[in-house]
Design an enzyme around this catalytic site. Sequence first.
Site, PDB file in Angstrom:
ATOM      1  N   PRO A 252       5.862   3.847   4.482  1.00 21.68           N
ATOM      2  CA  PRO A 252       6.730   4.285   3.382  1.00 21.68           C
ATOM      3  C   PRO A 252       6.954   3.256   2.279  1.00 21.68           C
ATOM      4  O   PRO A 252       7.355   3.633   1.187  1.00 21.68           O
ATOM      5  CB  PRO A 252       8.045   4.626   4.087  1.00 21.68           C
ATOM      6  CG  PRO A 252       8.017   3.888   5.371  1.00 21.68           C
ATOM      7  CD  PRO A 252       6.583   3.781   5.758  1.00 21.68           C
TER       8      PRO A 252
ATOM      9  N   LYS B  73       4.823   6.426  -1.470  1.00 19.03           N
ATOM     10  CA  LYS B  73       3.631   7.143  -1.934  1.00 19.03           C
ATOM     11  C   LYS B  73       3.347   8.465  -1.224  1.00 19.03           C
ATOM     12  O   LYS B  73       2.623   9.309  -1.757  1.00 19.03           O
ATOM     13  CB  LYS B  73       2.382   6.240  -1.777  1.00 19.03           C
ATOM     14  CG  LYS B  73       2.345   5.089  -2.744  1.00 19.03           C
ATOM     15  CD  LYS B  73       2.179   5.556  -4.175  1.00 19.03           C
ATOM     16  CE  LYS B  73       2.531   4.490  -5.175  1.00 19.03           C
ATOM     17  NZ  LYS B  73       3.089   4.989  -6.410  1.00 19.03           N
TER      18      LYS B  73
ATOM     19  N   HIS C  95      14.504   5.920 -13.123  1.00 16.97           N
ATOM     20  CA  HIS C  95      14.631   4.477 -12.943  1.00 16.97           C
ATOM     21  C   HIS C  95      13.494   3.752 -13.652  1.00 16.97           C
ATOM     22  O   HIS C  95      12.335   4.106 -13.475  1.00 16.97           O
ATOM     23  CB  HIS C  95      14.617   4.118 -11.453  1.00 16.97           C
ATOM     24  CG  HIS C  95      15.947   4.325 -10.799  1.00 16.97           C
ATOM     25  ND1 HIS C  95      16.318   3.704  -9.640  1.00 16.97           N
ATOM     26  CD2 HIS C  95      17.011   5.069 -11.173  1.00 16.97           C
ATOM     27  CE1 HIS C  95      17.555   4.066  -9.320  1.00 16.97           C
ATOM     28  NE2 HIS C  95      17.983   4.909 -10.235  1.00 16.97           N
TER      29      HIS C  95
HETATM   30  P1  FAD Z   1       4.982  17.878   5.668  1.00 16.97           P
HETATM   31  O1  FAD Z   1       6.148  17.620   4.806  1.00 16.97           O
HETATM   32  O2  FAD Z   1       4.929  17.225   7.009  1.00 16.97           O
HETATM   33  O3  FAD Z   1       4.890  19.451   5.841  1.00 16.97           O
HETATM   34  C1  FAD Z   1       4.049  20.051   6.802  1.00 16.97           C
HETATM   35  C2  FAD Z   1       4.694  21.345   7.221  1.00 16.97           C
HETATM   36  O4  FAD Z   1       3.823  22.022   8.121  1.00 16.97           O
HETATM   37  C3  FAD Z   1       5.993  21.121   7.976  1.00 16.97           C
HETATM   38  O5  FAD Z   1       7.021  21.870   7.351  1.00 16.97           O
HETATM   39  C4  FAD Z   1       5.693  21.611   9.382  1.00 16.97           C
HETATM   40  O6  FAD Z   1       6.837  22.196   9.997  1.00 16.97           O
HETATM   41  C5  FAD Z   1       4.583  22.615   9.140  1.00 16.97           C
HETATM   42  N1  FAD Z   1       3.675  22.838  10.269  1.00 16.97           N
HETATM   43  C6  FAD Z   1       3.140  21.926  11.110  1.00 16.97           C
HETATM   44  N2  FAD Z   1       2.333  22.516  12.005  1.00 16.97           N
HETATM   45  C7  FAD Z   1       2.352  23.837  11.710  1.00 16.97           C
HETATM   46  C8  FAD Z   1       1.725  24.979  12.294  1.00 16.97           C
HETATM   47  N3  FAD Z   1       0.893  24.871  13.342  1.00 16.97           N
HETATM   48  N4  FAD Z   1       1.965  26.199  11.758  1.00 16.97           N
HETATM   49  C9  FAD Z   1       2.805  26.331  10.683  1.00 16.97           C
HETATM   50  N5  FAD Z   1       3.433  25.277  10.113  1.00 16.97           N
HETATM   51  C10 FAD Z   1       3.206  24.050  10.610  1.00 16.97           C
HETATM   52  N6  FAD Z   1       7.331   9.410   2.046  1.00 16.97           N
HETATM   53  C11 FAD Z   1       7.795   8.688   1.045  1.00 16.97           C
HETATM   54  O7  FAD Z   1       7.122   8.637  -0.004  1.00 16.97           O
HETATM   55  N7  FAD Z   1       9.002   8.017   1.188  1.00 16.97           N
HETATM   56  C12 FAD Z   1       9.767   8.114   2.337  1.00 16.97           C
HETATM   57  O8  FAD Z   1      10.840   7.541   2.417  1.00 16.97           O
HETATM   58  C13 FAD Z   1       9.299   8.879   3.400  1.00 16.97           C
HETATM   59  N8  FAD Z   1      10.015   9.009   4.564  1.00 16.97           N
HETATM   60  C14 FAD Z   1       9.493   9.788   5.568  1.00 16.97           C
HETATM   61  C15 FAD Z   1      10.200   9.934   6.772  1.00 16.97           C
HETATM   62  C16 FAD Z   1       9.670  10.704   7.830  1.00 16.97           C
HETATM   63  C17 FAD Z   1      10.441  10.871   9.128  1.00 16.97           C
HETATM   64  C18 FAD Z   1       8.394  11.314   7.664  1.00 16.97           C
HETATM   65  C19 FAD Z   1       7.785  12.131   8.807  1.00 16.97           C
HETATM   66  C20 FAD Z   1       7.718  11.175   6.465  1.00 16.97           C
HETATM   67  C21 FAD Z   1       8.246  10.408   5.416  1.00 16.97           C
HETATM   68  N9  FAD Z   1       7.572  10.262   4.194  1.00 16.97           N
HETATM   69  C22 FAD Z   1       8.051   9.521   3.205  1.00 16.97           C
HETATM   70  C23 FAD Z   1       6.333  10.909   3.939  1.00 16.97           C
HETATM   71  C24 FAD Z   1       6.529  12.192   3.154  1.00 16.97           C
HETATM   72  O9  FAD Z   1       7.742  12.804   3.501  1.00 16.97           O
HETATM   73  C25 FAD Z   1       5.333  13.044   3.470  1.00 16.97           C
HETATM   74  O10 FAD Z   1       4.196  12.364   2.961  1.00 16.97           O
HETATM   75  C26 FAD Z   1       5.411  14.453   2.903  1.00 16.97           C
HETATM   76  O11 FAD Z   1       6.390  15.210   3.581  1.00 16.97           O
HETATM   77  C27 FAD Z   1       4.053  15.136   3.055  1.00 16.97           C
HETATM   78  O12 FAD Z   1       4.154  16.480   2.701  1.00 16.97           O
HETATM   79  P2  FAD Z   1       3.218  17.537   3.405  1.00 16.97           P
HETATM   80  O13 FAD Z   1       3.562  18.838   2.772  1.00 16.97           O
HETATM   81  O14 FAD Z   1       1.817  17.064   3.379  1.00 16.97           O
HETATM   82  O15 FAD Z   1       3.617  17.506   4.945  1.00 16.97           O
HETATM   83  C1  DHB Z   2      12.697   5.620  -0.592  1.00 19.74           C
HETATM   84  C2  DHB Z   2      11.728   5.531   0.345  1.00 19.74           C
HETATM   85  C3  DHB Z   2      10.731   4.597   0.181  1.00 19.74           C
HETATM   86  O1  DHB Z   2       9.757   4.495   1.072  1.00 19.74           O
HETATM   87  C4  DHB Z   2      10.696   3.747  -0.877  1.00 19.74           C
HETATM   88  O2  DHB Z   2       9.717   2.825  -0.987  1.00 19.74           O
HETATM   89  C5  DHB Z   2      11.661   3.861  -1.828  1.00 19.74           C
HETATM   90  C6  DHB Z   2      12.664   4.803  -1.681  1.00 19.74           C
HETATM   91  C7  DHB Z   2      13.775   6.624  -0.426  1.00 19.74           C
HETATM   92  O3  DHB Z   2      13.787   7.331   0.585  1.00 19.74           O
HETATM   93  O4  DHB Z   2      14.638   6.708  -1.310  1.00 19.74           O
END
Ligand code: FAD
Ligand code: DHB
Length: 395
Positions: free
Chosen positions: A295, A299, A76
Site C-alpha cells: 500500500p 497505487k 492535496h
Molecule cells: P476488489 O476491491 O478486491 O474487488 C473484488 C470483488 O470481487 C470483491 O467485492 C469480492 O467480494 C468479489 N469477488 C471475489 N470473488 C468472487 C466470486 N467468485 N464471485 C463474485 N464476486 C467475487 N490500496 C490503496 O491504494 N491504498 C490502501 O490503503 C489500500 N488498503 C487496502 C487494504 C486491504 C485490506 C486490501 C485487501 C486492499 C487495500 N488496497 C489499498 C488495495 C485496493 O483496495 C485494491 O487494489 C482495490 O480494491 C482493487 O479493486 P478490485 O476491484 O480490483 O478488487
Molecule cells: C492511504 C493509504 C495508503 O496506502 C497511502 O499510501 C496513503 C493513504 C489511505 O488509506 O488514506
Amino acid sequence: MTVPDRTQVGIIGGGPAGLLLSHLLARDGIDSVVLESRDRAYVEARQRAGVIEVGTAELLRDVGLGTRMDRDGLVHGGIYVQFAGERHHLDFVDLTDGGTVTVWAQTEIVKDLVAARLADGGGLKFEAEAVAVEDLTTDRPVVRYRDAAGTEHELRCDVIAGCDGFHGVCRPAIPSLAVVDHAYPYAWLGILADVAPSTDELIYAHHTRGFALHSLRSPEVSRLYLQVAPDENLDDWPDDRIWSELATRLGVAGWTLHTGPIRDRGITPMRSFVGAPMRHGRLFLAGDAAHIVPPTGAKGLNLAMADAAVLADALRALLVDRDGRLAESYSDRCLRRVWRATHFSWWMTSMLHRPMQADAFDEALQLSQLRYVTSSRAAATSLAENYVGFTMRTA
Ligand code: FAD
Ligand code: DHB
C-alpha cells in the site's frame, strides 16, 4: 436446476474495477452483468484505499461520477516525508507542474458506482458467487454462479471480465499464467478514527520503531497506519497502545497527535504480485485479480481503475467495431503501468519501513535516500510524478 442467462460482458466482482468497467461499457451501449459474492452493505463499507491520482479523479469526472468527489473530496498538493525527527514538505503542484492527488475513499467511489449502475437499470447482482468460468477460447464463454438461495445459474457472454480480486476464480483459469510474487516482512495495522486530522497533508514517517502514516478521510475522520509484523495479533493492540505508538513514530517537536474513538481497525499483509498475461481467449483480468502492490504509495485502487478504463476501450473496439487489436494489446498496455507502480510501491516501502533485522548499513542507506528525496529537486520530482500518477489511458 441451472437457470440460463445471457449478456455481452459477464463481469465477476463488484469492487472498483468491475463496477467502473460496467459503468464505462454502459456508456458505449454495451450490456453487462456484474456478479458480486458479497451483499451491498458489505461492499460499500469495506475500508481500503483513500488516495486517488489526478488521472483517476479526471476519469471519474469524465464519466459523470465527480459530483460528490468534487464537493467532499480533499485535493492535496503534496505530502510530508519525515525522518530523524525532521518533517519535510514535498510540493507536488510545484514539482509536477500542477499535479495533485485527491483524498476520496474507495468506499465513496464504490457507493457512487453502485448507485449509478442501479439507477441505469444495469445488471448488478449481489450475493451471486461465480464458481467457474468455461469455454474461454470460444466466442461464447460461460460463467457458472450461485445465488443467495443456492440456485445455480449459467451466464453466457461474449466476453468475461475477471475483476474478482486476489482470491477470485478467474486468475487460476489462465493456463499460461506466469506469476512474479514477492512477500515483504511487514504488515500495516490501520485504524479509522473519529478525530480531526492532526495534519493538513499526509505524513509518511520513517522511525527506528517502524514506519507510520497519517492519512485522513474528511475534516472529521483520520486514517492512520503503523508498520507491524506480518503475524501481529490485533488483540495485542488496545487503543492506548495504538495511539501511543502513533504519537511516538509520527512525533516531531511542537506537534501533537489528536486522538479519538477508533471506528474500524485491521491488519493488512504486504506483497507484490503480478500475474501475466492478463488475458486468455475471451477472459480478461483487471485489478487485484491480476496484480497486488504494497500500500505504500497508494497505487492499488488507481491501478484497478486504470485497467478498467483500458479494458472498456478494448471491449468497445472488439464488440462494437469488431476490431480485436486493442484486445490483443490489453495485457501489455496494462502491465507497463503495473510494473511502474510495482517498482514505485516497492521503492517507497523499502525506503520507509524498518527491516526485521535492520543493521546500521540498511538504516544509513534509508536515511541517505530520504535526505536526497527531500533536498534534491530531481529526486523529489521523481517521487512526485510517480505519486500523482500518469495519464489514465496512455501509460
Ligand atoms: P476488489 O476491491 O478486491 O474487488 C473484488 C470483488 O470481487 C470483491 O467485492 C469480492 O467480494 C468479489 N469477488 C471475489 N470473488 C468472487 C466470486 N467468485 N464471485 C463474485 N464476486 C467475487 N490500496 C490503496 O491504494 N491504498 C490502501 O490503503 C489500500 N488498503 C487496502 C487494504 C486491504 C485490506 C486490501 C485487501 C486492499 C487495500 N488496497 C489499498 C488495495 C485496493 O483496495 C485494491 O487494489 C482495490 O480494491 C482493487 O479493486 P478490485 O476491484 O480490483 O478488487
Ligand atoms: C492511504 C493509504 C495508503 O496506502 C497511502 O499510501 C496513503 C493513504 C489511505 O488509506 O488514506
